[in-house]
Design a protein around this motif. Structure first.
Motif, PDB file in Angstrom:
ATOM      1  N   UNK A  40     -61.601  40.994 -20.794  1.00  0.00           N
ATOM      2  CA  UNK A  40     -61.442  39.601 -21.475  1.00  0.00           C
ATOM      3  C   UNK A  40     -62.484  38.612 -20.952  1.00  0.00           C
ATOM      4  N   UNK A  41     -62.963  38.846 -19.645  1.00  0.00           N
ATOM      5  CA  UNK A  41     -64.013  37.920 -19.334  1.00  0.00           C
ATOM      6  C   UNK A  41     -65.468  38.149 -19.914  1.00  0.00           C
ATOM      7  N   UNK A  42     -65.570  39.367 -20.086  1.00  0.00           N
ATOM      8  CA  UNK A  42     -66.960  39.903 -20.682  1.00  0.00           C
ATOM      9  C   UNK A  42     -67.030  39.518 -22.358  1.00  0.00           C
ATOM     10  N   UNK A  43     -65.689  39.537 -23.057  1.00  0.00           N
ATOM     11  CA  UNK A  43     -65.892  39.350 -24.285  1.00  0.00           C
ATOM     12  C   UNK A  43     -66.088  37.679 -24.378  1.00  0.00           C
ATOM     13  N   UNK A  44     -65.897  36.940 -23.504  1.00  0.00           N
ATOM     14  CA  UNK A  44     -66.018  35.254 -23.644  1.00  0.00           C
ATOM     15  C   UNK A  44     -67.868  34.959 -23.237  1.00  0.00           C
ATOM     16  N   UNK A  45     -68.483  36.204 -22.885  1.00  0.00           N
ATOM     17  CA  UNK A  45     -69.852  35.684 -22.356  1.00  0.00           C
ATOM     18  C   UNK A  45     -70.514  35.816 -23.845  1.00  0.00           C
ATOM     19  N   UNK A  46     -71.748  35.193 -23.810  1.00  0.00           N
ATOM     20  CA  UNK A  46     -72.614  35.114 -24.959  1.00  0.00           C
ATOM     21  C   UNK A  46     -72.961  36.466 -25.174  1.00  0.00           C
ATOM     22  N   UNK A  47     -73.455  36.816 -26.255  1.00  0.00           N
ATOM     23  CA  UNK A  47     -74.063  38.181 -26.549  1.00  0.00           C
ATOM     24  C   UNK A  47     -75.445  38.499 -25.784  1.00  0.00           C
ATOM     25  N   UNK A  48     -75.504  39.670 -25.303  1.00  0.00           N
ATOM     26  CA  UNK A  48     -76.837  40.040 -24.624  1.00  0.00           C
ATOM     27  C   UNK A  48     -76.954  39.469 -23.239  1.00  0.00           C
ATOM     28  N   UNK A  49     -75.695  39.125 -22.678  1.00  0.00           N
ATOM     29  CA  UNK A  49     -75.916  38.491 -21.164  1.00  0.00           C
ATOM     30  C   UNK A  49     -76.299  39.630 -20.473  1.00  0.00           C
ATOM     31  N   UNK A  50     -77.229  39.105 -19.484  1.00  0.00           N
ATOM     32  CA  UNK A  50     -77.753  39.904 -18.485  1.00  0.00           C
ATOM     33  C   UNK A  50     -76.786  40.009 -17.315  1.00  0.00           C
ATOM     34  N   UNK A  51     -76.152  40.953 -16.620  1.00  0.00           N
ATOM     35  CA  UNK A  51     -75.436  40.984 -15.527  1.00  0.00           C
ATOM     36  C   UNK A  51     -75.994  42.056 -14.622  1.00  0.00           C
ATOM     37  N   UNK A  52     -76.026  41.594 -13.384  1.00  0.00           N
ATOM     38  CA  UNK A  52     -76.327  42.347 -12.099  1.00  0.00           C
ATOM     39  C   UNK A  52     -75.330  42.504 -11.065  1.00  0.00           C
ATOM     40  N   UNK A  53     -75.427  43.463 -10.462  1.00  0.00           N
ATOM     41  CA  UNK A  53     -74.422  43.955  -9.338  1.00  0.00           C
ATOM     42  C   UNK A  53     -74.915  44.966  -8.383  1.00  0.00           C
ATOM     43  N   UNK A  54     -74.452  45.154  -7.117  1.00  0.00           N
ATOM     44  CA  UNK A  54     -74.736  46.064  -6.154  1.00  0.00           C
ATOM     45  C   UNK A  54     -74.126  47.401  -6.464  1.00  0.00           C
ATOM     46  N   UNK A  55     -74.867  48.436  -6.210  1.00  0.00           N
ATOM     47  CA  UNK A  55     -74.027  49.786  -6.396  1.00  0.00           C
ATOM     48  C   UNK A  55     -73.125  49.755  -5.211  1.00  0.00           C
ATOM     49  N   UNK A  56     -71.837  50.010  -5.327  1.00  0.00           N
ATOM     50  CA  UNK A  56     -70.693  49.953  -4.257  1.00  0.00           C
ATOM     51  C   UNK A  56     -69.888  51.096  -4.378  1.00  0.00           C
ATOM     52  N   UNK A  57     -70.542  52.310  -4.821  1.00  0.00           N
ATOM     53  CA  UNK A  57     -69.860  53.578  -4.833  1.00  0.00           C
ATOM     54  C   UNK A  57     -69.029  53.573  -6.114  1.00  0.00           C
ATOM     55  N   UNK A  58     -67.880  53.280  -6.005  1.00  0.00           N
ATOM     56  CA  UNK A  58     -67.036  53.169  -7.393  1.00  0.00           C
ATOM     57  C   UNK A  58     -66.617  51.837  -7.966  1.00  0.00           C
ATOM     58  N   UNK A  59     -66.375  50.842  -7.033  1.00  0.00           N
ATOM     59  CA  UNK A  59     -65.788  49.478  -7.493  1.00  0.00           C
ATOM     60  C   UNK A  59     -66.496  48.841  -8.305  1.00  0.00           C
ATOM     61  N   UNK A  60     -67.905  49.198  -8.454  1.00  0.00           N
ATOM     62  CA  UNK A  60     -68.573  48.585  -9.831  1.00  0.00           C
ATOM     63  C   UNK A  60     -68.374  49.370 -11.034  1.00  0.00           C
ATOM     64  N   UNK A  61     -67.863  50.359 -10.968  1.00  0.00           N
ATOM     65  CA  UNK A  61     -68.067  51.426 -12.118  1.00  0.00           C
ATOM     66  C   UNK A  61     -67.362  50.776 -13.472  1.00  0.00           C
ATOM     67  N   UNK A  62     -66.396  50.039 -13.363  1.00  0.00           N
ATOM     68  CA  UNK A  62     -65.380  49.488 -14.450  1.00  0.00           C
ATOM     69  C   UNK A  62     -66.159  48.643 -15.233  1.00  0.00           C
ATOM     70  N   UNK A  63     -66.695  47.573 -14.295  1.00  0.00           N
ATOM     71  CA  UNK A  63     -67.550  46.315 -14.626  1.00  0.00           C
ATOM     72  C   UNK A  63     -68.613  46.874 -15.493  1.00  0.00           C
ATOM     73  N   UNK A  64     -69.606  47.756 -14.833  1.00  0.00           N
ATOM     74  CA  UNK A  64     -70.904  48.115 -15.487  1.00  0.00           C
ATOM     75  C   UNK A  64     -70.508  49.003 -16.856  1.00  0.00           C
ATOM     76  N   UNK A  65     -69.619  49.849 -16.847  1.00  0.00           N
ATOM     77  CA  UNK A  65     -69.475  50.641 -17.988  1.00  0.00           C
ATOM     78  C   UNK A  65     -69.028  49.808 -19.054  1.00  0.00           C
ATOM     79  N   UNK A  66     -67.882  48.828 -18.847  1.00  0.00           N
ATOM     80  CA  UNK A  66     -67.196  48.123 -19.952  1.00  0.00           C
ATOM     81  C   UNK A  66     -68.361  46.824 -20.369  1.00  0.00           C
ATOM     82  N   UNK A  67     -69.245  46.397 -19.377  1.00  0.00           N
ATOM     83  CA  UNK A  67     -70.428  45.473 -20.085  1.00  0.00           C
ATOM     84  C   UNK A  67     -71.087  46.007 -21.052  1.00  0.00           C
ATOM     85  N   UNK A  68     -71.623  47.275 -20.715  1.00  0.00           N
ATOM     86  CA  UNK A  68     -72.538  47.981 -21.494  1.00  0.00           C
ATOM     87  C   UNK A  68     -71.868  48.168 -22.812  1.00  0.00           C
TER      88      UNK A  68
END
Length: 321
Positions: A40-68
């Protein structure tokens, strides 16, 4: 100056995401680390938003995959790189909001040298998980063996229990190896390329799997990029007329680096690599230094074999110190 696109840094934990934008126009916000909330949050962002995050093993996986999947550009950044950057910019203290702002700032200024994240295929993800599980089991098995060797208790019952534990771990590791073989057997084209890698002197089955996974997952520009990804590139420490001592960067996956080092240890005992190894020792290099140089050579050969999709041909390489 307002950036041309929205740039966001996200500090990820198991329960929540702390989000910071470049600049002070947006307050720091917190989102539950659950798919529905993230989507829901990702769909509110402007198209083509650039998002950065740390590699955290598996906790970042959902955010990274869905953002792409939604259409944003994602960068998954090495935690050590971010920690060094935070020190360099004088971060005062460490909290989740501060970390998120550091990620956003890093991304705003340094992303030209980063590679955008691409989601792994199901096969790539399975291979990564199996290799990670295997590395953890080997690590704990070795720790248990060392711990038991250090104890003074030597009763027959303790020895039987110890042997049973180690045999169970060995059986589990062997089952992972069997699963890796089954996976590659089910993907003939990838298995052919893996076998080409295993034809390299010193490279065994496990190393060929790890290399095939890395090369299939990442499009390396050249062999220098491969060496750097394995953390075997030397870091210069020069100033003025002073030439400082070189240290390895040790970036990237520690297990991959360990495996290629073990491959080099095997390679230096062979007719092909032994002359170069001995020449390096004759120059005054320590054993570890010489093996690391051979490990870098193996990585460059592996990259060439992967790109050419042909078996290793020893006659085509020049072995010299």
């Amino acid at each position: 100056m307002v950036p041309e696109v929205s740039i966001i840094g996200v500090d990820v934990s198991s329960r929540e995401l702390v989000v910071a934008h470049v600049g002070d126009a947006h307050p720091v916000q917190t989102i539950a680390n659950r798919y529905n909330d993230i989507h829901a949050w990702l769909n509110q962002l402007p198209a083509g938003t650039i998002i950065g995050m740390e590699a955290t093993g598996r906790y970042h996986q959902c955010l990274a995959d869905d953002a792409v999947a939604v259409g944003h550009t994602v960068y998954v950044i090495n935690p050590k790189q971010l920690a060094d950057y935070a020190k360099g910019v004088g971060r005062r203290g460490k909290t989740d909001p501060i970390d998120a702002r550091v990620i956003a700032r890093f991304l705003d200024r340094e992303r030209s040298g980063l590679h955008p994240y691409t989601p792994a295929t199901p096969l790539q993800r399975t291979l990564r998980d199996l290799l990670s599980q295997r590395a953890g089991l080997v690590h704990h098995r070795n720790a248990i063996e060392q711990n038991l060797r250090a104890t003074s208790a030597t009763s027959a019952a303790l020895k039987r229990a110890r042997n049973k534990t180690l045999q169970s771990l060995a059986a589990l590791i062997a089952e992972i190896d069997s699963e890796l073989k089954r996976l590659f057997a089910a993907h003939a084209a990838l298995d052919t390329r893996r076998k080409h890698l295993q034809s390299i002197t010193g490279i065994g089955f496990l190393n060929s799997v790890a290399l095939a996974h890395r090369f299939d997952r990442t499009e390396f520009a050249n062999s220098d990029a491969v060496v750097a990804a394995y953390g075997l590139d030397p870091r210069p420490r020069d100033s003025g007329n002073k030439t400082g001592r070189r240290y390895l960067t040790k970036q990237g996956n520690a297990e991959d680096r360990r495996l290629i080092y073990l491959a080099a240890q095997s390679a230096v005992k062979t007719r092909l690599f032994k002359p170069a190894y001995q020449a390096l020792l004759a120059r005054g290099l320590a054993t570890t230094q010489a093996i690391i140089i051979i490990a870098r050579k193996l990585l460059r050969i592996a990259f060439a074999v992967w790109k050419s999709n042909t078996p290793f041909d020893p006659s085509r390489i020049a072995m010299h110190a």
